[in-house]
Design an enzyme around this catalytic site. Structure first.
Site, PDB file in Angstrom:
ATOM      1  N   ILE A  18       0.785  -1.259  -0.116  1.00 52.10           N
ATOM      2  CA  ILE A  18       0.035  -0.059   0.046  1.00 52.10           C
ATOM      3  C   ILE A  18       0.944   1.335  -0.018  1.00 52.10           C
ATOM      4  CG2 ILE A  18      -1.882   1.287   1.203  1.00 52.10           C
ATOM      5  CD1 ILE A  18      -2.544  -1.298   2.298  1.00 52.10           C
ATOM      6  N   TYR A 147      -2.306  -7.177  16.863  1.00 51.80           N
ATOM      7  CA  TYR A 147      -2.368  -6.265  15.642  1.00 51.80           C
ATOM      8  C   TYR A 147      -3.477  -5.476  15.686  1.00 51.80           C
ATOM      9  CZ  TYR A 147      -2.921  -4.986  10.633  1.00 51.80           C
ATOM     10  OH  TYR A 147      -3.138  -4.108   9.597  1.00 51.80           O
ATOM     11  N   PRO A 183       2.585  -7.861  -1.071  1.00 53.87           N
ATOM     12  CA  PRO A 183       3.451  -8.987  -0.815  1.00 53.87           C
ATOM     13  C   PRO A 183       3.437  -9.671   0.550  1.00 53.87           C
ATOM     14  CG  PRO A 183       4.451  -6.921  -2.066  1.00 53.87           C
ATOM     15  CD  PRO A 183       3.070  -6.722  -1.558  1.00 53.87           C
TER      16      PRO A 183
HETATM   17  P1  NAD Z   1       3.930  -4.602   3.407  1.00 52.66           P
HETATM   18  O1  NAD Z   1       3.519  -5.634   4.758  1.00 52.66           O
HETATM   19  O2  NAD Z   1       3.858  -5.789   2.126  1.00 52.66           O
HETATM   20  O3  NAD Z   1       5.048  -3.784   3.117  1.00 52.66           O
HETATM   21  C1  NAD Z   1       5.698  -3.385   4.701  1.00 52.66           C
HETATM   22  C2  NAD Z   1       6.594  -2.270   4.209  1.00 52.66           C
HETATM   23  O4  NAD Z   1       7.262  -1.984   5.543  1.00 52.66           O
HETATM   24  C3  NAD Z   1       7.978  -3.028   3.768  1.00 52.66           C
HETATM   25  O5  NAD Z   1       8.292  -2.451   2.603  1.00 52.66           O
HETATM   26  C4  NAD Z   1       8.917  -2.921   4.815  1.00 52.66           C
HETATM   27  O6  NAD Z   1      10.194  -3.018   4.393  1.00 52.66           O
HETATM   28  C5  NAD Z   1       8.294  -1.788   5.466  1.00 52.66           C
HETATM   29  N1  NAD Z   1       9.133  -1.388   6.875  1.00 52.66           N
HETATM   30  C6  NAD Z   1       9.188  -2.553   7.737  1.00 52.66           C
HETATM   31  N2  NAD Z   1       9.630  -2.393   8.860  1.00 52.66           N
HETATM   32  C7  NAD Z   1       9.908  -1.042   8.679  1.00 52.66           C
HETATM   33  C8  NAD Z   1      10.331  -0.032   9.547  1.00 52.66           C
HETATM   34  N3  NAD Z   1      10.944  -0.182  10.901  1.00 52.66           N
HETATM   35  N4  NAD Z   1      10.615   1.469   9.132  1.00 52.66           N
HETATM   36  C9  NAD Z   1      10.071   1.698   7.705  1.00 52.66           C
HETATM   37  N5  NAD Z   1       9.767   0.593   6.871  1.00 52.66           N
HETATM   38  C10 NAD Z   1       9.545  -0.672   7.364  1.00 52.66           C
HETATM   39  O7  NAD Z   1       2.871  -3.633   3.131  1.00 52.66           O
HETATM   40  P2  NAD Z   1       1.111  -3.866   3.162  1.00 52.66           P
HETATM   41  O8  NAD Z   1       0.466  -4.922   3.454  1.00 52.66           O
HETATM   42  O9  NAD Z   1       0.980  -2.967   2.042  1.00 52.66           O
HETATM   43  O10 NAD Z   1       0.759  -2.988   4.691  1.00 52.66           O
HETATM   44  C11 NAD Z   1       1.082  -1.653   4.766  1.00 52.66           C
HETATM   45  C12 NAD Z   1       0.212  -1.069   5.954  1.00 52.66           C
HETATM   46  O11 NAD Z   1      -1.206  -1.324   5.531  1.00 52.66           O
HETATM   47  C13 NAD Z   1       0.568  -1.737   7.473  1.00 52.66           C
HETATM   48  O12 NAD Z   1       0.425  -0.641   8.570  1.00 52.66           O
HETATM   49  C14 NAD Z   1      -0.392  -2.702   7.496  1.00 52.66           C
HETATM   50  O13 NAD Z   1      -0.881  -3.116   8.846  1.00 52.66           O
HETATM   51  C15 NAD Z   1      -1.587  -2.009   6.845  1.00 52.66           C
HETATM   52  N6  NAD Z   1      -2.849  -2.790   6.427  1.00 52.66           N
HETATM   53  C16 NAD Z   1      -2.633  -3.975   5.294  1.00 52.66           C
HETATM   54  C17 NAD Z   1      -3.572  -4.667   4.947  1.00 52.66           C
HETATM   55  C18 NAD Z   1      -3.451  -5.842   3.911  1.00 52.66           C
HETATM   56  O14 NAD Z   1      -4.350  -6.511   3.829  1.00 52.66           O
HETATM   57  N7  NAD Z   1      -2.173  -5.768   3.391  1.00 52.66           N
HETATM   58  C19 NAD Z   1      -4.843  -4.534   5.587  1.00 52.66           C
HETATM   59  C20 NAD Z   1      -4.846  -3.645   6.608  1.00 52.66           C
HETATM   60  C21 NAD Z   1      -3.833  -2.495   7.123  1.00 52.66           C
END
Ligand code: NAD
Length: 245
Positions: A18, A147, A183
């Site tokens: 995202i 979470y 991912p």
């Molecule tokens: P992702 O988990 O695929 O990617 C996460 C990114 O965060 C990676 O690029 C990683 O390198 C980076 N990261 C990890 N630790 C870090 C740190 N200490 N400092 C900076 N960057 C860091 O991404 P996603 O699934 O798109 O999730 C992004 C956000 O959206 C998160 O907060 C997640 O909780 C939220 N979210 C995701 C979903 C889903 O279904 N994917 C649903 C609801 C909320």
């Protein structure tokens, strides 16, 4: 004309999922985007995309956030995206995992907001968007206890900032996605003993019959970051394909 022309934005966790979709969308809409992450290998794939510059930032490290803040004169949009999904019940989460989840998912936002809010207040304008989830105070989801607790805290932080700074031109909102195909979601599915069944289980709870796309969350982020959302403040916005309704 872009909807974010002339605005400066920081996006955390912008290397994939995202955060990446949001950074790209902000750039396409005319913003100067400082796309940050800890994974510079993947983040560097964004090099050369419209409006985007990349920078390493670990959002759990106060000194790195302070260093970035010292480099930036003005900030219009802060998109706090970094987050980690702990899988399991409360009984599966030791204190280390609890602390890690809260450090990455919510304390990081406390740290960034404290550094960047004063820059926004100085010009009486600014927009903060925090990444929450429907798995939060909105809904208890199986195996998302820690979470969900962190994401409920994100909603609380968002509302508190909005209430305190509404008189100073600041808007603070959060986005609550359902299940989005990223991912890390794929990695969580593949880590299950039966990945095919795990995907079916995720799909079975989607009334839309499909997972969300990162771009669909980014569309909402662009709106909230733009002046079109000038009366939107202190709210949590669901983008979940009708999962919770
Ligand atoms: P992702 O988990 O695929 O990617 C996460 C990114 O965060 C990676 O690029 C990683 O390198 C980076 N990261 C990890 N630790 C870090 C740190 N200490 N400092 C900076 N960057 C860091 O991404 P996603 O699934 O798109 O999730 C992004 C956000 O959206 C998160 O907060 C997640 O909780 C939220 N979210 C995701 C979903 C889903 O279904 N994917 C649903 C609801 C909320």
């Amino acid at each position: 004309m872009g909807r974010l022309d002339g605005k400066v934005a920081i996006v955390t966790a912008a290397a994939q999922g995202i955060g990446r979709a949001v950074a790209e969308a902000f750039g396409r809409e005319g913003a100067r985007v400082i796309a940050t992450d800890i994974n510079m290998d993947i983040l560097s794939e964004l090099k050369g995309k419209p409006g985007i510059e990349i920078r390493k930032l670990d959002v759990t490290k106060k000194e790195e956030i302070e260093a970035l803040a010292a480099e930036i004169d003005r900030l219009d949009i802060l998109f706090n995206c970094a987050g980690y999904v702990h899988h399991g019940t409360i009984l599966d989460a030791d204190e280390k995992m609890w602390d890690f989840s809260f450090d990455l998912n919510i304390k990081s936002m406390y740290l960034t907001c404290r550094q960047f809010l004063p820059k926004m207040i100085a010009v009486k304008s600014g927009c903060i968007i925090n990444m929450a989830s429907v798995a939060s105070s909105i809904k208890g989801a199986p195996n998302r206890c820690v979470y969900g607790a962190t994401k409920a805290a994100v909603i609380g932080l968002t509302k508190g900032i909005a209430a305190d700074f509404v008189g100073q031109g600041i808007r603070c909102n959060c986005i609550c996605p359902g299940t989005v195909d990223t991912p890390s979601l794929r990695a969580r599915i593949n880590a299950q003993p039966d990945p095919e069944q795990a995907l079916k289980t995720f799909l079975a709870r989607q009334p839309s019959g499909r997972l969300g796309k990162a771009e669909e969350v980014a569309n909402l982020a662009v709106f909230l970051a733009s002046d079109e959302a000038s009366f939107c403040n202190g709210s949590e916005y669901k983008v979940d394909g009708g999962w919770i309704n």
